[in-house]
Scaffold this active site. Structure first.
Site, PDB file in Angstrom:
ATOM      1  N   GLU A   1       3.508  22.165  -3.832  1.00  0.00           N
ATOM      2  CA  GLU A   1       3.754  23.487  -4.480  1.00  0.00           C
ATOM      3  C   GLU A   1       2.690  23.774  -5.517  1.00  0.00           C
ATOM      4  OE1 GLU A   1       5.598  25.649  -3.170  1.00  0.00           O
ATOM      5  OE2 GLU A   1       6.085  27.103  -5.205  1.00  0.00           O
ATOM      6  N   TYR A   2       2.444  22.812  -6.241  1.00  0.00           N
ATOM      7  CA  TYR A   2       1.380  22.977  -7.351  1.00  0.00           C
ATOM      8  C   TYR A   2       0.040  23.323  -6.845  1.00  0.00           C
ATOM      9  CZ  TYR A   2      -1.103  22.562 -11.865  1.00  0.00           C
ATOM     10  OH  TYR A   2      -1.848  23.077 -12.688  1.00  0.00           O
ATOM     11  N   LEU A  40     -10.943  14.632 -10.635  1.00  0.00           N
ATOM     12  CA  LEU A  40     -11.606  14.644  -9.565  1.00  0.00           C
ATOM     13  C   LEU A  40     -11.507  15.864  -8.674  1.00  0.00           C
ATOM     14  CD1 LEU A  40     -10.892  10.928  -8.561  1.00  0.00           C
ATOM     15  CD2 LEU A  40     -13.198  11.889  -8.925  1.00  0.00           C
ATOM     16  N   GLU A  50     -12.259   3.977  -2.687  1.00  0.00           N
ATOM     17  CA  GLU A  50     -11.146   2.914  -3.394  1.00  0.00           C
ATOM     18  C   GLU A  50      -9.898   3.892  -3.199  1.00  0.00           C
ATOM     19  OE1 GLU A  50     -12.305   3.289  -7.635  1.00  0.00           O
ATOM     20  OE2 GLU A  50     -14.270   2.342  -7.149  1.00  0.00           O
ATOM     21  N   LYS A  57      -6.753   6.071  -4.153  1.00  0.00           N
ATOM     22  CA  LYS A  57      -6.391   6.783  -5.347  1.00  0.00           C
ATOM     23  C   LYS A  57      -5.004   6.424  -5.758  1.00  0.00           C
ATOM     24  CE  LYS A  57      -6.799  11.387  -7.298  1.00  0.00           C
ATOM     25  NZ  LYS A  57      -5.748  11.695  -8.044  1.00  0.00           N
ATOM     26  N   ASP A  70      -1.703   6.306  -7.863  1.00  0.00           N
ATOM     27  CA  ASP A  70      -0.948   7.458  -8.395  1.00  0.00           C
ATOM     28  C   ASP A  70      -0.089   7.011  -9.756  1.00  0.00           C
ATOM     29  OD1 ASP A  70      -0.240  10.014  -8.338  1.00  0.00           O
ATOM     30  OD2 ASP A  70       1.175   9.859  -6.652  1.00  0.00           O
ATOM     31  N   TYR A  95     -13.683   1.621 -13.996  1.00  0.00           N
ATOM     32  CA  TYR A  95     -14.877   2.284 -14.620  1.00  0.00           C
ATOM     33  C   TYR A  95     -15.088   1.364 -15.825  1.00  0.00           C
ATOM     34  CZ  TYR A  95     -16.760   6.003 -17.606  1.00  0.00           C
ATOM     35  OH  TYR A  95     -17.495   6.594 -18.346  1.00  0.00           O
ATOM     36  N   CYS A 154      38.969  16.732   9.048  1.00  0.00           N
ATOM     37  CA  CYS A 154      37.827  16.397  10.158  1.00  0.00           C
ATOM     38  C   CYS A 154      37.567  17.394  10.856  1.00  0.00           C
ATOM     39  CB  CYS A 154      38.439  14.935  10.771  1.00  0.00           C
ATOM     40  SG  CYS A 154      37.246  14.571  11.925  1.00  0.00           S
ATOM     41  N   CYS A 178      38.823  16.164  14.732  1.00  0.00           N
ATOM     42  CA  CYS A 178      40.186  16.046  15.061  1.00  0.00           C
ATOM     43  C   CYS A 178      40.927  16.913  14.247  1.00  0.00           C
ATOM     44  CB  CYS A 178      40.535  14.735  15.299  1.00  0.00           C
ATOM     45  SG  CYS A 178      40.603  13.621  13.394  1.00  0.00           S
ATOM     46  N   CYS A 217      37.960  10.221   7.644  1.00  0.00           N
ATOM     47  CA  CYS A 217      38.950  10.376   8.482  1.00  0.00           C
ATOM     48  C   CYS A 217      39.565   9.300   9.078  1.00  0.00           C
ATOM     49  CB  CYS A 217      38.212  11.044   9.710  1.00  0.00           C
ATOM     50  SG  CYS A 217      39.202  11.234  10.918  1.00  0.00           S
ATOM     51  N   CYS A 259      40.236   9.444  16.339  1.00  0.00           N
ATOM     52  CA  CYS A 259      39.426  10.657  16.446  1.00  0.00           C
ATOM     53  C   CYS A 259      38.029  10.546  17.306  1.00  0.00           C
ATOM     54  CB  CYS A 259      38.827  10.738  14.980  1.00  0.00           C
ATOM     55  SG  CYS A 259      37.439  11.807  14.745  1.00  0.00           S
TER      56      CYS A 259
HETATM   57  S1  IVH Z   1     -12.343   7.678 -10.723  1.00  0.00           S
HETATM   58  C1  IVH Z   1     -14.209  11.795 -12.802  1.00  0.00           C
HETATM   59  N1  IVH Z   1     -10.969   6.216  -9.067  1.00  0.00           N
HETATM   60  O1  IVH Z   1      -7.382  10.236 -10.294  1.00  0.00           O
HETATM   61  C2  IVH Z   1     -12.780  10.802 -12.790  1.00  0.00           C
HETATM   62  N2  IVH Z   1      -9.931   7.739 -10.430  1.00  0.00           N
HETATM   63  O2  IVH Z   1      -7.804  13.073 -10.013  1.00  0.00           O
HETATM   64  C3  IVH Z   1     -13.015   9.433 -12.129  1.00  0.00           C
HETATM   65  N3  IVH Z   1      -7.449   7.785 -10.203  1.00  0.00           N
HETATM   66  O3  IVH Z   1      -8.193  10.950 -13.584  1.00  0.00           O
HETATM   67  C4  IVH Z   1     -11.960   8.884 -12.143  1.00  0.00           C
HETATM   68  N4  IVH Z   1      -7.374   6.243  -8.863  1.00  0.00           N
HETATM   69  O4  IVH Z   1      -6.551   9.250 -13.378  1.00  0.00           O
HETATM   70  C5  IVH Z   1     -11.205   7.051 -10.002  1.00  0.00           C
HETATM   71  N5  IVH Z   1      -9.769   4.742  -7.873  1.00  0.00           N
HETATM   72  C6  IVH Z   1      -9.745   5.836  -8.685  1.00  0.00           C
HETATM   73  C7  IVH Z   1      -8.657   6.529  -9.121  1.00  0.00           C
HETATM   74  C8  IVH Z   1      -8.676   7.575  -9.869  1.00  0.00           C
HETATM   75  C9  IVH Z   1      -6.598   7.205  -9.529  1.00  0.00           C
HETATM   76  C10 IVH Z   1      -7.070   9.237 -11.017  1.00  0.00           C
HETATM   77  C11 IVH Z   1      -7.564   9.152 -12.335  1.00  0.00           C
HETATM   78  C12 IVH Z   1      -8.419  10.516 -12.245  1.00  0.00           C
HETATM   79  C13 IVH Z   1      -7.480  11.280 -11.259  1.00  0.00           C
HETATM   80  C14 IVH Z   1      -8.584  12.367 -10.907  1.00  0.00           C
END
Ligand code: IVH
Length: 677
Positions: free
Chosen positions: A38-39, A86, A116, A118, A120, A226, A404, A407, A422, A427
């Site tokens: 939604e966001y 990102l 890689e 992502k 959460d 990183y 119910c 029945c 029930c 039933c």
């Molecule tokens: S690289 C320029 N690698 O996703 C930012 N980010 O939506 C470079 N995140 O702020 C981030 N997994 O908190 C990178 N394998 C991954 C990641 C990752 C999760 C998060 C991170 C970033 C956000 C961006």
């Protein structure tokens, strides 16, 4: 030039305000008001208006901000290099655009990318000086974050010292494993505390605690991706060095330069997503060469060298059209929400269980409400919460029925029970559900006698109790089933042959089929293993000795109450004896004795199956392993004796290789069990 209508202007300001509010709730209070989907959709609507009317945009616009304003309760930390966000990609076209952009900016078409997952969670920066962890901070608004050093020091897999002298900044994601999240919410529920919506919010709420001992109690983990301040050439080098220095790095990575290969990886990981120990919401595509990364630079909020290809939303919003109640086989009344169909994680959902009366009251779910749905892996979709802002003023709380729906018997709720029931054993809704359960996969497993056919035979008065199933063939000269619409000679013959085949039934399936409350597949196996044969089981029932089951690990007092109560109903005992036989008479079916485990071969060993097996079904393979004394586990650990690997095996195989756990093929497993294919 397009003209900005009053309506659009109003909408723009409304979106701005909504997004600012949502973002504050999300980042500062770790308590989101709306789903990510939604966001994102509101955010994209705002971007579209800004694209058409760029003069509307100012520094205050959500499109110009990374994350949120920082909360006042923590010390501020200035990030020397801004912590960017990102850019998101939602489909293959977006990815093609990204590839083209990178190729163009680098002026060549053979650029290496590293992919890689992502993660959460929430991003975190950690600074080491002379190898010692001296500072950890959250992203905050990208430039200024919060000092969470004392909290990060409590995270077990964050190295407190690293073997280098250079001052470096490490960035990564703080997450909570799914199992730790579930446990935390269980505890919070028991203490009547507000539940976290998902592992990410739980991780954020646990890291941003003024009292580090709370963080310490929450089992957080840090995954890094990183480094800055250390001379490295590629992202692959970054990950390798991080690993060497003792950081946890995702084990699912791909180095590639080809879009098709990248897409295959995205799809592979998306499939494994539900089985991973932690939540991920997409795949990050990064240009591998760090000098190219630098050369490409950043746009306002995003670096140009990377993009996040998001998985389809696992949460979505929809409307409750209606709430109905269903009668289960034990008489439990389960409310179900009928929803305006909506796609969640690639599947169209139009119904969600509301579990019980308390759940509806607790979440105050009403007909007409806008609700947030969540689908986690293969789990049945559930309603997370109502969006109360969107509720109309004349809405009324749902009134749970008092009779119910099948029945009309008055519904009762026993003291201390969550379920409303029930209790009319005749039933018909319950009778049908019991029959459906009787023929189901974990019970008699009768092919060709699914839900529809059971309902058909019940309505025709041909099957009223499980016993009638086994008389069907004998009665067919009078019934002439093949004459009935929808049936033919072949389908009737098939049905009778699967009914006959099902008559050879193992004791655990037989017990499971009876439909004793709390005695599903697992508990029935325990009972079968304890009694070993039908005669001892029957004897224990007839001599009223069922309490002896308390010695079985996994069977508790309330289960024993249920099984005793079940056999006090004379009809249940009659059905049992007609089917299984009694001391002097054979029954309609042949209940097999429990196979004694072959001494020694896998006793005391824990084994895991992964991938698609070619010769055995998963259930058969597990049964075979168990019959030989093995404990079957669903996840690989250093304690696993070996992993049986089928086709298309994924994360469990990788885990086994990583831990050096032995892997064998299905054929080798069968040979080990002395069963030739
Ligand atoms: S690289 C320029 N690698 O996703 C930012 N980010 O939506 C470079 N995140 O702020 C981030 N997994 O908190 C990178 N394998 C991954 C990641 C990752 C999760 C998060 C991170 C970033 C956000 C961006």
């Amino acid at each position: 030039m397009a003209i900005l209508s009053e309506e659009k202007k109003r909408r723009y300001h409304q979106l701005k305000e909504l997004l600012q509010n949502y973002s504050r709730q999300y980042y500062i209070f770790d308590d989101p008001l709306v789903s990510d989907a939604e966001y994102d959709s509101l955010y994209n609507e705002l971007l579209a208006i800004e694209q058409e009317f760029p003069y509307l945009k100012d520094n205050n616009s959500p499109s110009q901000q990374v994350g949120a304003k920082i909360s006042k309760k923590f010390k501020k930390v200035h990030h020397e290099d801004r912590m960017l966000s990102l850019e998101n990609a939602y489909n293959e076209n977006d990815i093609s655009d990204f590839f083209n952009r990178v190729h163009k900016l680098c002026n060549k078409s053979d650029v290496d990318f590293i992919l890689e997952p992502k993660l959460d969670g929430l991003s975190c920066s950690i600074i080491y000086e002379k190898g010692i962890l001296i500072m950890a901070s959250t992203r905050g608004d990208g430039s200024i974050g919060e000092d969470v050093t004392s909290n990060v020091l409590t995270i077990q897999n964050v190295p407190k010292k690293i073997p280098i002298l250079e001052s470096v900044e490490i960035r990564g994601e703080v997450i909570m494993l799914k199992k730790d999240f579930e446990e935390l919410n269980r505890q919070r529920e028991a203490n009547n505390e507000k539940l976290f919506a998902n592992p990410r919010n739980a991780a954020a709420g646990s890291l941003r605690q003024l009292d580090p001992s709370i963080t310490a109690s929450r089992n957080l983990a840090f995954f890094s991706y990183y480094v800055s301040g250390y001379d490295l050439k590629t992202q692959q080098d970054v990950l390798n060095h991080l690993k060497q220095w003792g950081f946890t790095v995702s084990e699912h990575l791909l180095l590639c330069h080809d879009q098709t290969e990248a897409l295959q990886f995205y799809k592979k990981i998306e499939k494994q997503r539900a089985d991973l120990d932690y939540d991920i919401d997409g795949i990050v595509y990064k240009t591998n060469d760090l000098s190219l990364q630098k050369m490409m630079g950043t746009a306002t909020k995003y670096p140009r060298h990377s993009i996040a290809y998001k998985f389809p939303a696992q949460q979505a919003e929809t409307t409750v059209l209606n709430i109905t109640v269903q009668v289960g086989r034990t008489g439990n009344i389960t409310p179900v929400a009928n929803l305006k169909p909506v796609t969640v994680g690639g599947v169209v959902v139009s119904r969600a269980t509301l579990h019980n009366k308390d759940e509806i009251e607790k979440k105050d779910i009403r007909v007409g409400d806008r609700v947030v749905l969540q689908r986690a892996g293969d789990v049945i979709p559930q309603i997370l919460h109502v969006i109360s802002d969107a509720r109309s003023s004349d809405s009324k709380p749902f009134e749970f029925p008092t009779r119910c729906p099948c029945c009309a018997a008055p519904l009762i709720r026993e003291k201390g029970e969550v379920a409303v029931k029930c209790i009319n054993l005749n039933c018909s809704a319950q009778l049908i559900e019991r029959l459906i359960h009787f023929v189901s996969k974990d019970a008699f497993n009768i092919d060709g006698l699914g839900e529809q056919n059971i309902k058909f035979f019940f309505d025709q008065g041909l099957i009223k109790s499980p016993v009638d199933i086994f008389y069907l063939e004998n009665r067919n000269s009078e019934l002439q089933l093949e004459q009935v619409e929808g049936w033919g000679k072949q389908s009737v013959a098939n049905l009778f042959s699967s009914i006959n085949r099902s008559k050879n039934v193992t004791l655990d399936r037989f017990i499971c089929a009876l439909g004793i409350p709390q005695f599903g597949k697992t508990a029935s196996k325990l009972v079968a293993k304890y009694f070993k044969n039908y005669k001892s089981f029957l004897q224990s029932i007839e001599t009223k000795n069922l309490s002896e089951l308390i010695s079985v690990n996994g069977i508790g007092l309330s289960m024993i109450d249920d099984i005793k109560l079940f056999f006090t109903v004379p009809n249940n005992l009659d059905i049992l004896k007609t089917l299984g036989g009694d001391i002097s008479n054979r029954g309609l079916v042949n209940v097999q004795d429990v196979q004694m485990t072959r001494e020694g071969i896998l006793t005391g060993l824990s084994i895991v199956f992964t991938g698609t097996l070619q010769h055995l079904s998963r259930d058969e393979a597990k049964q075979l392993g168990e019959n030989n004394g093995a404990k079957i586990s669903s996840s690989v650990s250093s304690k696993t004796a070996f992993v049986v690997v089928g086709k298309n095996a994924g994360s469990k195989l990788e885990k086994a290789n990583e831990l050096g756990v032995k892997t064998i093929s299905e054929e080798e497993f069968l040979k080990m069990m002395k069963k030739t294919i």
